[in-house]
Design an enzyme around this catalytic site. Structure first.
Site, PDB file in Angstrom:
ATOM      1  N   THR A  15      -3.395  93.225 -18.428  1.00 25.86           N
ATOM      2  CA  THR A  15      -4.807  92.848 -18.524  1.00 25.86           C
ATOM      3  C   THR A  15      -5.646  93.892 -19.264  1.00 25.86           C
ATOM      4  O   THR A  15      -5.240  95.040 -19.439  1.00 25.86           O
ATOM      5  CB  THR A  15      -5.407  92.656 -17.117  1.00 25.86           C
ATOM      6  OG1 THR A  15      -5.368  93.885 -16.410  1.00 25.86           O
ATOM      7  CG2 THR A  15      -4.652  91.590 -16.335  1.00 25.86           C
ATOM      8  N   ASP A  16      -6.819  93.432 -19.672  1.00 21.90           N
ATOM      9  CA  ASP A  16      -7.786  94.342 -20.278  1.00 21.90           C
ATOM     10  C   ASP A  16      -8.712  94.887 -19.186  1.00 21.90           C
ATOM     11  O   ASP A  16      -8.481  94.645 -17.994  1.00 21.90           O
ATOM     12  CB  ASP A  16      -8.565  93.640 -21.400  1.00 21.90           C
ATOM     13  CG  ASP A  16      -9.349  92.420 -20.913  1.00 21.90           C
ATOM     14  OD1 ASP A  16      -9.627  92.299 -19.698  1.00 21.90           O
ATOM     15  OD2 ASP A  16      -9.697  91.585 -21.764  1.00 21.90           O
ATOM     16  N   LYS A  17      -9.749  95.566 -19.581  1.00 18.99           N
ATOM     17  CA  LYS A  17     -10.663  96.205 -18.617  1.00 18.99           C
ATOM     18  C   LYS A  17     -11.363  95.192 -17.704  1.00 18.99           C
ATOM     19  O   LYS A  17     -11.771  95.520 -16.602  1.00 18.99           O
ATOM     20  CB  LYS A  17     -11.696  97.035 -19.387  1.00 18.99           C
ATOM     21  CG  LYS A  17     -12.484  97.970 -18.535  1.00 18.99           C
ATOM     22  CD  LYS A  17     -13.312  98.895 -19.386  1.00 18.99           C
ATOM     23  CE  LYS A  17     -14.007  99.912 -18.519  1.00 18.99           C
ATOM     24  NZ  LYS A  17     -14.691 100.920 -19.309  1.00 18.99           N
ATOM     25  N   VAL A  20      -8.625  90.382 -17.455  1.00 16.02           N
ATOM     26  CA  VAL A  20      -8.171  89.176 -18.150  1.00 16.02           C
ATOM     27  C   VAL A  20      -6.886  89.518 -18.897  1.00 16.02           C
ATOM     28  O   VAL A  20      -6.770  90.592 -19.499  1.00 16.02           O
ATOM     29  CB  VAL A  20      -9.254  88.682 -19.149  1.00 16.02           C
ATOM     30  CG1 VAL A  20      -8.751  87.515 -19.979  1.00 16.02           C
ATOM     31  CG2 VAL A  20     -10.527  88.319 -18.399  1.00 16.02           C
TER      32      VAL A  20
END
Length: 139
Positions: A15-17, A20
């Site tokens: 995931t990103d920050k 997601v």
């Protein structure tokens, strides 16, 4: 037609920050699905490669429909609509835990002889285990 399902949990590293799933992770999910599909046939990628047959990707198409999030349990549906010959097109659909289609794509692999460095036909052992999925109901 051959359809296989496997599940994968979204890990933090995917995931990103914002939590997601990063867009570049989906091809890895496709690979997990097709690896498990091949394993379900009683063959492994390792066995194919040990026979000097490689499966490089010729093309990749991806459609992002909804987001997946950290800790989601995803279902990867791997679909082979036609018996492979030299080209091996594989469709993938990914569903979230609410059974919503969130991603779909297609990878076209090519059977490639590792000794000659040229495309080749599907190995007989692999063809034999796949053929029953593609026999018509009239056979």
């Amino acid at each position: 037609m051959l359809i296989h399902e496997t599940q994968v949990r979204v890990y933090y590293e995917d995931t990103d920050k914002m939590g997601v799933v990063y867009y570049g992770v989906y091809p890895r999910y496709y690979e997990i699905g097709r690896t498990e599909m091949i394993r379900s046939l009683g063959i492994s990628y390792k066995e194919i490669e040990d026979a000097n047959i490689l499966l490089p990707a010729r093309s990749l198409n991806v459609s992002y429909l909804r987001s997946a999030y950290y800790d989601d349990l995803l279902t990867i549906k791997t679909i082979v609509e036609e018996l492979p010959s030299v080209k091996f097109p594989i469709k993938t659909e990914i569903y979230n835990q609410r059974n919503e289609l969130i991603n779909k794509g297609e990878v076209v692999l090519v059977f490639f002889n590792g000794k000659t460095n040229k495309p080749c036909r599907i190995p007989d052992d692999f063809l034999n285990v796949m053929t029953p999925y593609f026999k018509s109901k009239r056979d």
